[in-house]
Scaffold this active site. Structure first.
Site, mmCIF file in Angstrom:
data_model
loop_
_atom_site.group_PDB
_atom_site.id
_atom_site.type_symbol
_atom_site.label_atom_id
_atom_site.label_comp_id
_atom_site.label_asym_id
_atom_site.label_seq_id
_atom_site.Cartn_x
_atom_site.Cartn_y
_atom_site.Cartn_z
ATOM 1 N N ASP A 121 38.037 33.279 41.453
ATOM 2 C CA ASP A 121 39.236 33.786 40.785
ATOM 3 C C ASP A 121 38.909 35.035 39.965
ATOM 4 O OD1 ASP A 121 37.723 32.522 38.870
ATOM 5 O OD2 ASP A 121 39.318 31.185 38.177
ATOM 6 N N GLU A 122 38.425 36.070 40.663
ATOM 7 C CA GLU A 122 38.060 37.327 40.015
ATOM 8 C C GLU A 122 38.352 38.468 40.978
ATOM 9 O OE1 GLU A 122 34.474 39.022 37.185
ATOM 10 O OE2 GLU A 122 34.404 36.993 37.993
ATOM 11 N N TRP B 287 28.947 50.668 32.571
ATOM 12 C CA TRP B 287 30.196 50.388 33.275
ATOM 13 C C TRP B 287 31.054 51.670 33.288
ATOM 14 C CZ3 TRP B 287 26.840 46.866 32.494
ATOM 15 C CH2 TRP B 287 26.918 45.634 33.136
ATOM 16 N N GLU C 123 24.796 36.809 42.547
ATOM 17 C CA GLU C 123 25.101 37.364 41.236
ATOM 18 C C GLU C 123 23.934 37.181 40.270
ATOM 19 O OE1 GLU C 123 28.730 37.186 37.968
ATOM 20 O OE2 GLU C 123 28.537 35.591 39.447
#
Length: 964
Positions: free
Chosen positions: A456-457, A524, A739
């Site tokens: 759910d990302e 980021w 991940e």
């Protein structure tokens, strides 16, 4: 010569894309030509395929660059333009390309079509249709369409196009893109029917952080369309969406990106897109508005079924489940054949891994990731419409009787991007690692460069995107894909004063500041500078840099304002930063925060991004800006030196990542580099030759080692196969990148469910090092786009060979090496047309090298000895270099040195006696076999039982520490 890969704005024959400024590019191949470079070129653009009506002719010009040529033409809306190129070689020969084309969309034309929404409950998925009548003599027809959330379109019973998930995922409130379709072959004179099917998608379905939000951009289904038909006499007929269209319930009763789809075939309106369908009972539609700041032609590459795979096995689990094993973690869905009885509910649930030999999906968190089909009794082939899954395993429920594995097909879906790079070595685990990174890219390049495709990302995290960008450009032809992403980033950035969201598109609904996900984190946000510069290096097109220069500059200006507001120390010591995310050296093992000071990392990126802005400005001729940001970078560099390093060059932050970024980002004076390199090597030895790095340190680690005289250590990190390492996952059966370094524990159990994706490409950035250093293919900053190639492969004795191929923007490049049985080295290179290469051969003596079976010193190539290297300049062609190296490429004592060498050194003798006492103490070995290498000795049956491979590997590692 042959001219190939004609592209318009880095796309092949683009139909209806936004073309801000025209860029044409192509590749010239030598073939059997004597020419090695382009002498001149000519570009011609016409509005007819026969080139009778020529709009633009450059003439024969020397300065035309095949990496990016920008003809100045005035384009009209809804017009197809044809173009070709002619190239003259330096040997006098010439070649003319085939014809390519591009077609504009509506451009600034006003829309006749209106946004319409079904008069149904907001959660009810609709079908929307209309029957139209057309005259004879249709010459061409185009459909201009956008639907929200997602749409499919059918005409006369046929699905239009082969793409899925239109209109794509972007910041819909800032801009919305429509698609153009060539529907000439589908329309008939007389009656035709057009129908739209709509799904929730990212627009109004559940999506975002913490399980997601509903109605992120809007709360109703809507569609707008214009079908423009051109007749033989030049007149046009336009059919537009308005209140005369009709709607009905869709057989799709639910759709969602995270949760999947439910399709009830019993609710189908059979033949609903056939002209004679009776829609008298259908409901009405209403005019509506879709809020967006800009409605424009598409920028997204289409998402398609790019590959198909068959399951490798049907598994019947201890829990009584029936599970398909696709043999590969992938993104997309499974298409299946069925003739189940009416009312039968068939369900497919998707997961990445088995646990205790049973189906498992707890790491998907709240995402249901399932597809439900309710049969109407007919025989058919079934697949979803408005969802996708990240999976390897598929649990089947409701399928009666014996299941035929051939009834199932895995549809691999990603944006329409060509693969460009390959790597192969003598080590199967390394080869699998490369494939894992490539599959991670395929699985996450679905319109947006996502972090993961399964839970759910599935969001466009900027940190992941920037650290993987260079690897992405080696693996696949990525400029158009990233251009769309960077356009979205720019639209987001303009709303927040130059900052950059954590994810692009950012996740709504908005908070008081306009964002729910946050913004302004180092590494980021530096996607704003790193990605444009990376695209420029790989593709050599200045337009890629020009389009994003303001994005780059505004990001650095944002950091500078934060710096000024906090005292102007030329450090970034404010705000939240992810730091070295998921590193292994954090103080709290349960926390994702690494052990390197996040403000140090922020200041490092502050400097690095300022450097990139200065470089980009210089390329674009903005000299005053280049000087300004070079000065800013120098000021940051001095502040970092004062704050984080001792006067003698020791890093005050004693972590792997701190020293890696100092070296990679050029944060320290040249006089400090030897100290920091040695400290990093010592730190690595202290950490038992294993990485402790996270998202920031890992992408640069092996590059820093190879570029600073520690290539053996880089290979050690690559070839480690215990935790934490890349090959740890490979040995546990991974087919994509995880991940976390320990997403799965050594016993096969998943390490946690809170944040644990098995398809997360960031650590796959090791492939960049494999291309650049293991195989030696690197673009040159001063002549980008691989117009000049740095070929500097670095062999290593634990691999017998390694080779890479790259279909670069300049043409096909190959670089490989092999260690022969006698220790000799062979290098093979392919240099494409109109490029040059600088080859650096390691541990070489010029007078001993042969190139293409001739002595290099007597060849036409300019070569020179520089220490232990030989440098050689090459033009286009294929080359084979052979020589006996001056130093061994079997870089461990135990495999290359004789036993007497080992025993004559007190330090190595002690290690040898501790690890293999039975061999070391055997008088026969010390006698007639003393001059043999250890690996030769252990092949003798008398001794082989004393030296199994695991003992040799342990010995090797200890001896390598001595060597380093």
């Amino acid at each position: 010569m042959k001219i190939t890969h004609l592209r318009t704005n880095h796309m092949t024959n683009p139909l209806g894309f936004e073309l801000d400024r025209l860029t044409l590019s192509w590749i010239t191949e030598s073939g059997n030509s004597q020419s090695v470079s382009q002498a001149a070129a000519q570009v011609v653009i016409a509005i007819d395929e026969e080139f009778n009506d020529i709009l633009f002719d450059s003439g024969k010009l020397q300065e035309i660059d095949s990496l990016g040529y920008n003809p100045e033409i005035e384009m009209k809306a809804r017009t197809r333009y044809y173009w070709r190129v002619k190239v003259w070689g330096d040997a006098g020969d010439e070649a003319t390309s085939d014809t390519a084309w591009f077609e504009t969309a509506k451009m600034d034309e006003l829309w006749e079509g209106k946004w319409i929404t079904p008069d149904l409950d907001k959660e009810t998925h609709p079908l929307i249709r209309k029957t139209i009548t057309l005259p004879d003599n249709i010459v061409s027809a185009r459909a201009y369409i956008c639907g929200v959330g997602l749409y499919d379109v059918e005409i006369n019973g046929k699905r239009v196009g082969d793409e899925y998930f239109a209109p794509g995922y972007n910041a819909y409130d800032f801009w919305l893109q429509y698609q153009t379709y060539d529907i000439t072959s589908i329309l008939d004179s007389g009656d035709n029917a057009i129908g739209f099917m709509l799904g929730n998608g990212w627009y109004k379905g559940r999506f975002g952080f913490d399980g997601g939000y509903h109605e992120l951009y809007g709360n109703e289904f809507a569609v707008i369309a214009e079908i423009i038909v051109t007749l033989k006499d030049g007149s046009e007929v336009t059919i537009s969406t308005d209140q005369d269209w009709k709607c009905a319930l869709s057989p799709i009763t639910f759709s969602g990106i995270y949760d999947g789809e439910v399709y009830d075939a019993n609710q189908e309106s059979k033949g609903w897109t056939i002209s004679n369908f009776d829609d008298i009972a259908w409901g009405s539609v209403s005019l509506t508005k879709v809020k967006t700041e800009s409605f424009q032609a598409r920028r997204s590459l289409p998402v398609k079924i790019m590959e198909e795979r068959k399951p490798i096995e049907i598994i019947y689990t201890p829990a009584g489940e029936t599970v398909l094993d696709m043999g590969q973690v992938m993104t997309g869905w499974v298409r299946f054949k069925t003739n189940a009885a009416k009312g039968t509910k068939l369900q497919l649930q998707y997961g990445e891994i088995l646990q205790n030999d049973c189906f498992y999906r707890d790491n998907l968190r709240t995402a249901k990731a399932e597809y439900t089909y309710i049969s109407d009794g007919s025989e058919r082939e079934v697949q979803p419409h408005f969802t996708f899954y990240g999976f390897r395993y598929v649990k089947l429920t409701g399928f009666e009787g014996e299941i035929n594995i051939h009834d199932f097909t895995g549809c691999v879906m990603y944006s329409d991007i060509d693969e460009t790079g390959t790597i192969e070595t003598s080590n199967p685990l390394v080869n699998q690692l490369f494939r894992n990174a490539l599959w991670g890219q395929k699985g996450n390049f679905l319109d947006v460069p996502t972090d993961c495709p399964q839970r759910d990302e599935r969001m466009g995290w900027t940190g992941d995107a920037q650290v993987f960008a260079a690897t992405a450009c080696y693996n696949m032809y990525s400029p158009a894909f990233y251009q769309k992403y960077m356009f979205d980033l720019r639209e987001e950035q303009k709303k927040i004063g130059g900052s950059v969201p954590f994810t692009v598109p950012t996740v709504k609904p908005k908070d008081d500041n306009g964002f729910i996900g946050g913004h302004g984190s180092a590494a980021w946000g530096d996607a704003a500078t790193v990605i444009p510069w990376t695209l420029y290096l790989h593709y050599g097109d200045k337009e890629l840099l020009r389009q994003q220069f303001d994005t780059m500059k505004d990001w650095v200006d944002y950091i500078r304002r934060v710096d000024e507001e906090s005292g102007g120390k030329r450090l970034w010591q404010e705000g939240f930063h992810f730091g070295d995310w998921l590193a292994q050296d954090g103080p709290d093992p349960q926390s994702p925060m690494g052990g390197t000071d996040s403000y140090y990392i922020a200041s490092a990126y502050y400097c690095y991004s300022a450097q990139l802005v200065a470089k980009a400005a210089a390329v674009l001729g903005k000299n005053e800006i280049a000087e300004e940001y070079a000065k800013l970078a120098d000021e940051i560099k001095q502040a970092i030196k004062n704050e984080y390093f001792t006067p003698n060059g020791r890093s005050a932050i004693h972590t792997q990542t701190a020293m890696i970024v100092a070296l990679y980002m050029d944060l320290i004076p040249e006089s400090f580099r030897p100290r920091v390199v040695e400290d990093l090597k010592e730190k690595l030895r202290t950490d038992k030759m294993h990485l402790k790095t996270g998202f920031v340190g890992t992408p640069y680690f092996c590059k820093v080692l190879s570029e600073n005289g520690a290539n053996e250590a880089a290979y050690t990190l690559l070839l480690n196969d215990d935790f934490p390492s890349w090959l740890y996952a490979v040995k546990l059966g991974a087919t994509t990148i995880w991940e976390r370094w320990n997403s799965v524990l050594s016993d096969g159990t998943i390490s946690g469910t809170g944040m644990n994706s098995l398809n997360h490409y960031a650590y796959g950035s090791i492939s960049e090092w494999m291309y650049q250093h293991m195989c030696g293919i690197k673009p040159a900053e001063d002549v980008p786009g691989f117009r000049k190639i740095n070929l500097s492969p670095k062999p290593y004795g634990k691999l017998q060979f390694a080779k890479a191929t790259l279909q670069s923007a300049s043409g096909s490049i190959e670089s490989g090496w092999e260690i022969k049985e006698d220790g000799a080295l062979t290098f093979t290179f392919l240099v494409p047309f109109h490029t040059t290469a600088e080859v650096i051969l390691p541990d070489a003596l010029l007078e001993t090298i042969k190139v293409n079976d001739r002595e290099l010193v007597n060849s036409r190539f300019a070569a020179k000895q520089e220490g232990r290297y030989v440098k050689c300049g090459l033009m286009a062609g294929k080359y084979v270099f052979d020589y006996m190296p001056t130093a061994s490429y079997i870089l461990t004592y135990s495999t290359n040195n004789s036993l007497s060498d080992l025993l004559n050194n007190e330090e190595t003798k002690k290690i040898f006696e501790e690890e293999l006492p039975e061999v070391a103490g055997n008088p026969i070995v010390q006698g007639p076999f003393a001059e043999k290498t250890l690996r030769e000795i252990v092949k003798i049956p008398l001794f082989s039982r004393f030296a199994p491979s695991e003992k040799l590997d342990k010995l090797d590692k200890r001896l390598e520490l001595v060597r380093q």
